[in-house]
Design a protein around this motif. Structure first.
Motif, mmCIF file in Angstrom:
data_model
loop_
_atom_site.group_PDB
_atom_site.id
_atom_site.type_symbol
_atom_site.label_atom_id
_atom_site.label_comp_id
_atom_site.label_asym_id
_atom_site.label_seq_id
_atom_site.Cartn_x
_atom_site.Cartn_y
_atom_site.Cartn_z
ATOM 1 N N ALA A 48 0.835 -1.206 0.000
ATOM 2 C CA ALA A 48 0.000 0.000 0.000
ATOM 3 C C ALA A 48 0.867 1.252 0.000
ATOM 4 C CB ALA A 48 -0.926 -0.001 1.208
ATOM 5 N N ASP A 49 2.035 1.185 0.617
ATOM 6 C CA ASP A 49 2.930 2.341 0.685
ATOM 7 C C ASP A 49 3.768 2.519 -0.569
ATOM 8 O OD1 ASP A 49 2.035 2.919 3.217
ATOM 9 O OD2 ASP A 49 3.724 1.955 4.237
ATOM 10 N N GLU A 50 3.885 1.492 -1.382
ATOM 11 C CA GLU A 50 4.785 1.533 -2.542
ATOM 12 C C GLU A 50 4.488 2.690 -3.495
ATOM 13 O OE1 GLU A 50 8.167 0.270 -4.516
ATOM 14 O OE2 GLU A 50 7.404 -0.217 -2.546
ATOM 15 N N PRO A 51 3.233 2.948 -3.912
ATOM 16 C CA PRO A 51 2.985 4.074 -4.817
ATOM 17 C C PRO A 51 3.423 5.412 -4.219
ATOM 18 C CG PRO A 51 1.075 2.643 -4.758
ATOM 19 C CD PRO A 51 2.018 2.165 -3.685
ATOM 20 N N PHE A 52 3.277 5.564 -2.902
ATOM 21 C CA PHE A 52 3.676 6.805 -2.258
ATOM 22 C C PHE A 52 5.195 6.968 -2.276
ATOM 23 C CE2 PHE A 52 -0.417 5.703 -0.294
ATOM 24 C CZ PHE A 52 -1.147 6.807 -0.727
ATOM 25 N N ARG A 53 5.916 5.862 -2.087
ATOM 26 C CA ARG A 53 7.383 5.931 -2.159
ATOM 27 C C ARG A 53 7.838 6.306 -3.569
ATOM 28 N NH1 ARG A 53 7.460 1.708 1.909
ATOM 29 N NH2 ARG A 53 7.041 0.127 0.351
ATOM 30 N N LEU A 54 7.202 5.703 -4.570
ATOM 31 C CA LEU A 54 7.560 6.020 -5.956
ATOM 32 C C LEU A 54 7.245 7.480 -6.281
ATOM 33 C CD1 LEU A 54 6.290 2.788 -7.733
ATOM 34 C CD2 LEU A 54 8.660 3.459 -7.346
ATOM 35 N N ALA A 55 6.086 7.955 -5.851
ATOM 36 C CA ALA A 55 5.708 9.351 -6.101
ATOM 37 C C ALA A 55 6.669 10.296 -5.397
ATOM 38 C CB ALA A 55 4.278 9.602 -5.635
ATOM 39 N N ASP A 56 7.082 9.951 -4.188
ATOM 40 C CA ASP A 56 8.031 10.784 -3.454
ATOM 41 C C ASP A 56 9.370 10.850 -4.174
ATOM 42 O OD1 ASP A 56 8.945 12.250 -1.028
ATOM 43 O OD2 ASP A 56 10.264 10.490 -0.840
ATOM 44 N N ARG A 57 9.834 9.728 -4.678
ATOM 45 C CA ARG A 57 11.121 9.732 -5.407
ATOM 46 C C ARG A 57 11.020 10.551 -6.682
ATOM 47 N NH1 ARG A 57 15.015 5.096 -4.048
ATOM 48 N NH2 ARG A 57 16.180 6.275 -5.558
ATOM 49 N N LEU A 58 9.889 10.431 -7.384
ATOM 50 C CA LEU A 58 9.692 11.215 -8.597
ATOM 51 C C LEU A 58 9.665 12.703 -8.273
ATOM 52 C CD1 LEU A 58 9.170 11.443 -11.612
ATOM 53 C CD2 LEU A 58 6.732 11.094 -11.144
ATOM 54 N N ALA A 59 8.964 13.083 -7.232
ATOM 55 C CA ALA A 59 8.902 14.493 -6.830
ATOM 56 C C ALA A 59 10.290 14.995 -6.453
ATOM 57 C CB ALA A 59 7.933 14.665 -5.666
ATOM 58 N N ARG A 60 11.046 14.212 -5.711
ATOM 59 C CA ARG A 60 12.407 14.620 -5.336
ATOM 60 C C ARG A 60 13.293 14.763 -6.560
ATOM 61 N NH1 ARG A 60 14.357 10.375 -1.403
ATOM 62 N NH2 ARG A 60 16.271 11.584 -1.557
ATOM 63 N N LEU A 61 13.116 13.868 -7.527
ATOM 64 C CA LEU A 61 13.893 13.935 -8.765
ATOM 65 C C LEU A 61 13.543 15.207 -9.534
ATOM 66 C CD1 LEU A 61 15.859 12.482 -10.732
ATOM 67 C CD2 LEU A 61 13.840 11.432 -11.758
ATOM 68 N N LEU A 62 12.256 15.513 -9.659
ATOM 69 C CA LEU A 62 11.822 16.704 -10.396
ATOM 70 C C LEU A 62 12.214 17.996 -9.689
ATOM 71 C CD1 LEU A 62 8.303 15.497 -11.572
ATOM 72 C CD2 LEU A 62 10.388 15.688 -12.937
ATOM 73 N N GLY A 102 14.926 18.353 -8.043
ATOM 74 C CA GLY A 102 16.380 18.441 -8.036
ATOM 75 C C GLY A 102 17.015 17.942 -6.749
ATOM 76 N N ASP A 103 16.214 17.381 -5.849
ATOM 77 C CA ASP A 103 16.754 16.845 -4.598
ATOM 78 C C ASP A 103 17.380 15.472 -4.792
ATOM 79 O OD1 ASP A 103 15.813 19.084 -3.288
ATOM 80 O OD2 ASP A 103 13.941 18.117 -2.669
ATOM 81 N N LEU A 104 17.117 14.878 -5.961
ATOM 82 C CA LEU A 104 17.615 13.548 -6.251
ATOM 83 C C LEU A 104 18.168 13.562 -7.668
ATOM 84 C CD1 LEU A 104 17.529 10.773 -4.761
ATOM 85 C CD2 LEU A 104 15.442 10.290 -6.025
ATOM 86 N N GLU A 105 19.317 12.982 -7.860
ATOM 87 C CA GLU A 105 19.930 12.932 -9.183
ATOM 88 C C GLU A 105 19.497 11.655 -9.906
ATOM 89 O OE1 GLU A 105 21.807 15.294 -10.635
ATOM 90 O OE2 GLU A 105 21.397 16.517 -8.878
#
Length: 66
Positions: free
Chosen positions: A38-52, A54-57
């Motif tokens: 259930a948490d997996e989509p939220f983790r993926l969305a968080d990583r995408l947001a961080r990538l967009l 610039g917090d994540l390369e």
């Protein structure tokens, strides 16, 4: 043979205890897996947001990992 019904009753009690333990363990594993999935989509969305943002390369994101 007066001990035979008592031995059978004890065996059945032990089997019921074992099945109850297995059932509780399986239920706990199912709950944990459900919570993780259930948490997996939220983790993926968080990583995408961080990538967009610039917090994540891009090099920090490996395919198939969250």
């Amino acid at each position: 043979m007066s001990g035979s019904p008592v031995e059978e009753l004890n065996r059945l009690h032990a089997e019921i205890d074992h099945l109850t333990t297995v059932h509780r363990t399986a239920a706990g594993l199912a709950r944990a897996l459900t919570e993780h999935l259930a948490d997996e989509p939220f983790r993926l969305a968080d990583r995408l947001a961080r990538l967009l943002e610039g917090d994540l390369e891009p090099d920090d994101v490996h395919e198939g990992t969250t």
